[in-house]
Each structure stands twice: as C-alpha cells, then as structure tokens.
Design a protein around this motif. Structure first.
Motif, mmCIF file in Angstrom:
data_model
loop_
_atom_site.group_PDB
_atom_site.id
_atom_site.type_symbol
_atom_site.label_atom_id
_atom_site.label_comp_id
_atom_site.label_asym_id
_atom_site.label_seq_id
_atom_site.Cartn_x
_atom_site.Cartn_y
_atom_site.Cartn_z
ATOM 1 N N UNK A 67 9.907 10.691 18.604
ATOM 2 C CA UNK A 67 10.445 10.715 17.233
ATOM 3 C C UNK A 67 9.671 9.776 16.309
ATOM 4 N N UNK A 68 8.365 9.832 16.404
ATOM 5 C CA UNK A 68 7.520 8.905 15.658
ATOM 6 C C UNK A 68 6.352 9.645 15.013
ATOM 7 N N UNK A 69 6.022 9.221 13.815
ATOM 8 C CA UNK A 69 4.842 9.735 13.138
ATOM 9 C C UNK A 69 3.920 8.555 12.852
ATOM 10 N N UNK A 70 2.635 8.812 12.882
ATOM 11 C CA UNK A 70 1.642 7.763 12.720
ATOM 12 C C UNK A 70 0.694 8.087 11.562
ATOM 13 N N UNK A 71 0.128 7.033 11.020
ATOM 14 C CA UNK A 71 -0.947 7.190 10.041
ATOM 15 C C UNK A 71 -2.050 6.213 10.435
ATOM 16 N N UNK A 72 -3.125 6.766 10.966
ATOM 17 C CA UNK A 72 -4.289 5.961 11.304
ATOM 18 C C UNK A 72 -5.173 5.853 10.069
ATOM 19 N N UNK A 73 -5.415 4.632 9.630
ATOM 20 C CA UNK A 73 -6.193 4.403 8.420
ATOM 21 C C UNK A 73 -7.463 3.646 8.771
ATOM 22 N N UNK A 74 -8.591 4.281 8.550
ATOM 23 C CA UNK A 74 -9.895 3.689 8.824
ATOM 24 C C UNK A 74 -10.676 3.501 7.543
ATOM 25 N N UNK A 75 -11.701 2.674 7.614
ATOM 26 C CA UNK A 75 -12.574 2.413 6.469
ATOM 27 C C UNK A 75 -11.744 2.126 5.216
ATOM 28 N N UNK A 76 -10.818 1.209 5.354
ATOM 29 C CA UNK A 76 -9.914 0.915 4.248
ATOM 30 C C UNK A 76 -10.655 0.302 3.069
ATOM 31 N N UNK A 77 -10.151 0.633 1.885
ATOM 32 C CA UNK A 77 -10.721 0.153 0.635
ATOM 33 C C UNK A 77 -9.662 -0.632 -0.140
ATOM 34 N N UNK A 78 -10.083 -1.526 -1.023
ATOM 35 C CA UNK A 78 -9.087 -2.261 -1.825
ATOM 36 C C UNK A 78 -8.133 -1.334 -2.581
ATOM 37 N N UNK A 79 -8.604 -0.187 -3.000
ATOM 38 C CA UNK A 79 -7.732 0.746 -3.722
ATOM 39 C C UNK A 79 -6.685 1.417 -2.846
ATOM 40 N N UNK A 80 -6.750 1.185 -1.547
ATOM 41 C CA UNK A 80 -5.702 1.673 -0.648
ATOM 42 C C UNK A 80 -4.504 0.727 -0.620
ATOM 43 N N UNK A 81 -4.626 -0.406 -1.263
ATOM 44 C CA UNK A 81 -3.531 -1.374 -1.304
ATOM 45 C C UNK A 81 -2.307 -0.771 -1.977
ATOM 46 N N UNK A 82 -1.183 -0.795 -1.275
ATOM 47 C CA UNK A 82 0.052 -0.196 -1.783
ATOM 48 C C UNK A 82 1.152 -0.412 -0.760
ATOM 49 N N UNK A 83 2.360 -0.080 -1.155
ATOM 50 C CA UNK A 83 3.458 0.051 -0.205
ATOM 51 C C UNK A 83 3.423 1.486 0.300
ATOM 52 N N UNK A 84 3.419 1.623 1.619
ATOM 53 C CA UNK A 84 3.352 2.937 2.235
ATOM 54 C C UNK A 84 4.732 3.335 2.749
ATOM 55 N N UNK A 85 5.117 4.557 2.408
ATOM 56 C CA UNK A 85 6.413 5.089 2.792
ATOM 57 C C UNK A 85 6.249 6.338 3.649
ATOM 58 N N UNK A 86 7.085 6.465 4.658
ATOM 59 C CA UNK A 86 7.143 7.744 5.357
ATOM 60 C C UNK A 86 8.387 8.488 4.904
ATOM 61 N N UNK A 87 8.346 9.788 5.035
ATOM 62 C CA UNK A 87 9.430 10.635 4.559
ATOM 63 C C UNK A 87 9.561 11.855 5.454
ATOM 64 N N UNK A 88 10.778 12.366 5.539
ATOM 65 C CA UNK A 88 11.068 13.552 6.347
ATOM 66 C C UNK A 88 11.632 14.643 5.444
ATOM 67 N N UNK A 89 11.166 15.868 5.657
ATOM 68 C CA UNK A 89 11.661 16.952 4.838
ATOM 69 C C UNK A 89 10.838 18.197 5.037
#
Length: 125
Positions: free
Chosen positions: A81-103
């Motif tokens: 019951x888990x979802x993942x987000x693998x984030x590579x080569x991160x950039x400063x513009x990726x800075x944010x609050x990240x939310x997951x959602x179901x629907x």
C-alpha cells in the motif's frame, strides 16, 4: 476514508537524489489500494500546486510533468500500500512541499479525493 502519509523529504544538494514514499491506510467500502490511481504534486511558496507524476492502480500507466521527465520515476507496491517517487538529478527549482494523492488517473488536483500532509524537499545550489 483513506489516510496518506508521505516521508523521505529533506535537504539535498543540486544533482543529488531523494526517494519519497507515501503509505496508505484505511479504505472505503468495496475499494482497495490498487483501485486508486496515485499522484504526486508539489507546491512551492507563492505558487499553485502543480502535477509531478501519476500512476494507475495496476502500475501499468504512468504520466509525468515535462519538467521532471527523465529525472523522476513513480512506482507503487500494492502489497505494501505504498507509492514512491524516485527523484534524481535534483535542481533548485524542484524545491517544494511534495504531496501524494489518491483518486483517478489525472494530472489535475481536482481528480484526487485523498491527500497527504506533504513532505518538504529543499534542493540547494
């Protein structure tokens, strides 16, 4: 009701990687975790919430925002019951609050019924 809890955020240097997790609990009658598409969205200060990635219930379909294609990868483990987000080569513009959602399998926030509380990702230059 479905509860979603994100984890894995933090501070990372540009070019680095992070993996976000979103654990789901609870259920609505007649539905299981695999019956929900899952999405990741992000919101930076002063900006609207924007789509990042989505995955269908079976995992057979995936969608990404152009800004993260080739760098981020969404996956899910329906047994956990888990979802993942693998984030590579991160950039400063990726800075944010990240939310997951179901629907539903959508790229708009309005397509999702349940949301997590968010996890902060900060990418330093």
């Amino acid at each position: 009701q479905v509860q979603l809890v994100e984890s894995g955020g933090g501070l990372v240097q540009a070019g680095g990687s992070l993996r976000l997790s979103c654990a789901a609990s609870g259920r609505t009658p007649g539905r299981t975790f695999s019956s929900y598409a899952m999405g990741w969205f992000r919101q930076a200060p002063g900006k609207e919430r924007e789509f990042v990635a989505a995955i269908s219930g079976t995992g057979g379909s995936r969608e990404y925002a152009d800004s993260v294609k080739g760098r981020f990868s969404i996956s899910r483990d329906n047994a956990e019951n888990t979802v993942y987000l693998q984030m590579n080569t991160l950039k400063p513009e990726d800075t944010a609050v990240y939310y997951c959602a179901a629907g539903a399998f959508r790229t708009r926030p309005s397509g999702y019924n349940y949301w997590g509380q968010g996890t902060q990702v900060t990418v330093s230059s």
